[in-house]
Design an enzyme around this catalytic site. Structure first.
Site, PDB file in Angstrom:
ATOM      1  N   ASP A  80       0.813  -1.216   0.000  1.00 36.98           N
ATOM      2  CA  ASP A  80       0.000   0.000   0.000  1.00 36.98           C
ATOM      3  C   ASP A  80       0.846   1.266   0.000  1.00 36.98           C
ATOM      4  O   ASP A  80       0.476   2.273  -0.609  1.00 36.98           O
ATOM      5  CB  ASP A  80      -0.935   0.002   1.216  1.00 36.98           C
ATOM      6  CG  ASP A  80      -2.194  -0.801   0.965  1.00 36.98           C
ATOM      7  OD1 ASP A  80      -2.164  -1.686   0.086  1.00 36.98           O
ATOM      8  OD2 ASP A  80      -3.202  -0.562   1.650  1.00 36.98           O
ATOM      9  N   CYS A 121       1.064  -7.999   5.050  1.00 41.42           N
ATOM     10  CA  CYS A 121       0.600  -6.630   4.849  1.00 41.42           C
ATOM     11  C   CYS A 121      -0.894  -6.561   4.516  1.00 41.42           C
ATOM     12  O   CYS A 121      -1.524  -7.558   4.189  1.00 41.42           O
ATOM     13  CB  CYS A 121       1.447  -5.947   3.783  1.00 41.42           C
ATOM     14  SG  CYS A 121       3.145  -5.706   4.336  1.00 41.42           S
ATOM     15  N   ASP A 122      -1.370  -5.359   4.634  1.00 39.78           N
ATOM     16  CA  ASP A 122      -2.740  -4.897   4.486  1.00 39.78           C
ATOM     17  C   ASP A 122      -3.789  -5.887   3.983  1.00 39.78           C
ATOM     18  O   ASP A 122      -4.414  -6.585   4.766  1.00 39.78           O
ATOM     19  CB  ASP A 122      -2.710  -3.651   3.597  1.00 39.78           C
ATOM     20  CG  ASP A 122      -1.933  -2.535   4.281  1.00 39.78           C
ATOM     21  OD1 ASP A 122      -0.738  -2.738   4.519  1.00 39.78           O
ATOM     22  OD2 ASP A 122      -2.501  -1.499   4.585  1.00 39.78           O
ATOM     23  N   CYS A 193       4.935  -2.061   8.312  1.00 42.85           N
ATOM     24  CA  CYS A 193       5.307  -0.745   8.831  1.00 42.85           C
ATOM     25  C   CYS A 193       4.964  -0.591  10.308  1.00 42.85           C
ATOM     26  O   CYS A 193       3.913  -1.033  10.771  1.00 42.85           O
ATOM     27  CB  CYS A 193       4.663   0.342   7.993  1.00 42.85           C
ATOM     28  SG  CYS A 193       5.224   0.307   6.275  1.00 42.85           S
ATOM     29  N   GLU A 444      -6.898   4.384  -0.575  1.00 41.22           N
ATOM     30  CA  GLU A 444      -6.494   4.979   0.701  1.00 41.22           C
ATOM     31  C   GLU A 444      -5.964   6.376   0.435  1.00 41.22           C
ATOM     32  O   GLU A 444      -5.323   6.621  -0.587  1.00 41.22           O
ATOM     33  CB  GLU A 444      -5.386   4.151   1.360  1.00 41.22           C
ATOM     34  CG  GLU A 444      -5.886   2.914   2.045  1.00 41.22           C
ATOM     35  CD  GLU A 444      -4.805   2.218   2.838  1.00 41.22           C
ATOM     36  OE1 GLU A 444      -5.147   1.305   3.591  1.00 41.22           O
ATOM     37  OE2 GLU A 444      -3.617   2.577   2.698  1.00 41.22           O
ATOM     38  N   SER A 470      -5.705   5.543   5.148  1.00 39.34           N
ATOM     39  CA  SER A 470      -4.708   4.584   5.585  1.00 39.34           C
ATOM     40  C   SER A 470      -4.754   4.448   7.097  1.00 39.34           C
ATOM     41  O   SER A 470      -5.156   5.381   7.810  1.00 39.34           O
ATOM     42  CB  SER A 470      -3.316   5.060   5.162  1.00 39.34           C
ATOM     43  OG  SER A 470      -2.312   4.330   5.806  1.00 39.34           O
TER      44      SER A 470
END
Length: 554
Positions: A80, A121-122, A193, A444, A470
């Site tokens: 992302d 991730c996401d 992150c 996002e 986000s």
């Protein structure tokens, strides 16, 4: 035990199938064991996934140690952060559906007996879970773990700080050289992150819902303990297979409520709403936005991790992790502790020895940041089917706000106005035609929120959108407005200068015009015609539902 793989490799009629396994170097001994799919999102384009080969090898070791045959199967994954701010972000949320479809396809086509999901991730985390729920096999999730926080001039920083630095640079508050210093120190290691952004939110909730072993949400990516956890996950899935404990035995109505409770305590990303709705849909569990506010009313917010505060995931890990947060919630009977988890034990058994080791990172339940949870669903004439805000990341002075609308029909138009200094204190930035259909893809919007924060306007300017924000966004950023503009939603009839009223404590979001004026505008409203899009994104645009249903496909 009855194995799915028997339909693929057992009996004389399956000799051709077995010959193809032998072509890959499998042995008879391997084919006489359960086949365990290790679904890996490894790639060289996602910092959260760059190290997953090591996680996968550890998982496979665990499966082998406990009598299974591990088989690596790849999954796509969009970063992302790299996709942010350009057309690539239109593909992020849609990729969740492709991932779910691929897990379903590969597992059924090859007769897999159990799954270990290795995302980080996401959209990859919920996508894999959604696919696994369609199969209802014994399943364990082990993520790649969070990134370490960066250091700049002795201050901990992470990706959200990096995006905000761009806003500071555009406002002339820092030099280009200073921006370069920050970009080289913000992301110091592999992993998801370092803040409580969407990836870490979903990895924490995977643990909270019972699908991942204790520690999954918080053990840093670069720690040796992450590899040990991966081995234990491989061993655990074999135990689930022996005991015939499937993913739908673990993900239930009550375990989803447990996940929501942790969501509120941790102050997770607003994107968790989209993903929990979609996961519940695949599990055939009733879930709507009203439940989220009911849980939020009961569960206090105990953590302020980045972007809501200065702490990061490695500090949450040292402070006791998700287990410590869950143990604190049991003081008010806010969790169902009798539910089975992938450890083979109940949640209560898993957390019985957990405790908070740092009250600056996880507050005791008697002294929370707020008595209400980290997320809130807002309702009103702009959002008749709801909108979502990360309440824990909103400054106190912005919890109630009234100001003039500054209206933009795309994120690009809004960010241009922000960078040019056209947004002033008190404004309410409205970004529309960015919903699941209107975007398409529901981008996002970290760039506009971060630009405002970098310009020190996050405590005086609000944003509302039918797109989404986000997990790294902070401030009065209200997303998922439903119905979206492209579907005829009232966000489409807001005019420049209209007064918008936001009251987060009372869950309201309203356009300050008379009912008669609202009715007249809606009667005459014709949504902007969207350009015809080819390929996968065009198919997604035709099939996707609204954000209040999790943007699932129908």
């Amino acid at each position: 035990m009855n194995l799915k793989s028997d339909n693929v490799i057992k009996g004389p009629e399956r000799a051709p199938n077995r010959s193809l396994f032998y072509a890959m170097g499998y042995t008879e001994e391997q084919l006489n064991r359960p086949l365990v799919g290790v679904i890996s999102a490894f790639s060289e384009i996602v910092p959260g996934h760059i190290h997953l080969e090591k996680i996968v090898e550890s998982v496979k070791t665990g499966v082998l140690m406990n009598g299974g045959t591990p088989i690596t199967i790849p999954s796509i994954g969009v970063c992302d952060g790299i996709a942010m701010g350009h057309i690539g972000m239109k593909y992020s949320l849609p990729s969740r559906e492709l991932i779910a479809d691929s897990v379903e396809s590969m597992a059924i086509a090859h007769g897999l007996d159990a799954l270990v999901l290795v995302p980080n991730c996401d959209k990859i985390v919920p996508g894999m879970i959604m696919g696994a729920l369609r199969l209802n096999l014994p399943t364990v999730l082990i993520s790649g773990g969070p990134m370490l926080a960066g250091l700049n001039d002795g201050e901990e920083i992470s990706l959200s700080y990096m995006f905000e630095a761009v806003g500071s640079y555009k406002a002339g508050m820092i030099t280009e050289e200073r921006l370069g210093e920050i970009e080289r120190s913000a992301c110091p290691s592999c992993g998801s992150c370092a803040g409580m952004y969407t990836a870490n939110s979903m990895n924490c909730l995977s643990e909270a819902i019972g699908l991942a072993l204790p520690g999954n949400g918080t053990v840093p990516a670069v720690y040796a303990q992450r590899l040990a956890l991966a081995k234990k996950s491989g061993m655990a899935v074999m135990e689930l297979l022996k005991e015939d404990i499937k993913i739908k035995d673990i993900i239930t109505e009550k375990s989803v409520e447990n996940a929501l409770a942790c969501d509120m305590a941790l102050g997770c990303s607003t994107n968790t709403v989209l993903h929990l709705l979609a996961i519940a849909n695949e599990a055939e569990i009733p879930l709507d936005l009203n439940l989220i506010n009911k849980v939020s009313e009961k569960v206090p917010n105990l953590c302020h991790l980045a972007p809501a505060g200065p702490t990061h995931m490695e500090e949450l890990y040292v402070a006791g992790g998700i287990g410590a947060v869950q143990k604190e919630l049991t003081k008010r009977n806010l969790l169902h502790t009798d539910l089975i988890t992938v450890t083979g034990k109940t949640l209560g058994e898993n957390i019985k020895d957990c405790y908070i080791k740092n009250h600056k990172v996880i507050r005791p339940i008697e002294e929370p940041y707020s008595e209400t949870g980290g997320l809130a669903i807002l309702w009103g004439n702009i959002a008749k089917r709801g909108a979502v805000v990360k309440r824990s990341a909103v400054a106190d002075e912005m919890l109630v706000h009234e100001g003039p609308a500054r209206v933009f029909d795309s994120e690009d138009m809004a960010i241009k106005a922000i960078y040019e200094g056209k947004i002033k204190s008190g404004d309410v930035v409205v970004i529309r035609y960015e919903g699941p259909k209107g975007g398409p893809g529901m981008r996002e919007m970290l760039n506009p929120t971060s630009a405002l924060a970098g310009m020190k306007l996050d405590k005086s300017v609000a944003l509302i959108t039918d797109g989404r924000f986000s997990g790294a966004s902070r401030g009065a950023s209200i997303g998922h407005v439903s119905p979206e503009a492209s579907a005829g939603g009232a966000i489409g009839i807001i005019e420049e200068g209209d007064i918008i009223q936001i009251d987060i404590p009372n869950y309201s979001l309203n356009l300050k015009i008379t009912d008669e004026e609202l009715e007249n505008r809606m009667k005459n409203f014709i949504p902007k015609e969207q350009e015809k899009i080819k390929g996968w994104l065009g198919r997604y645009q035709r099939l996707v539902t609204s954000s209040d249903r999790g943007a699932i496909l129908e």
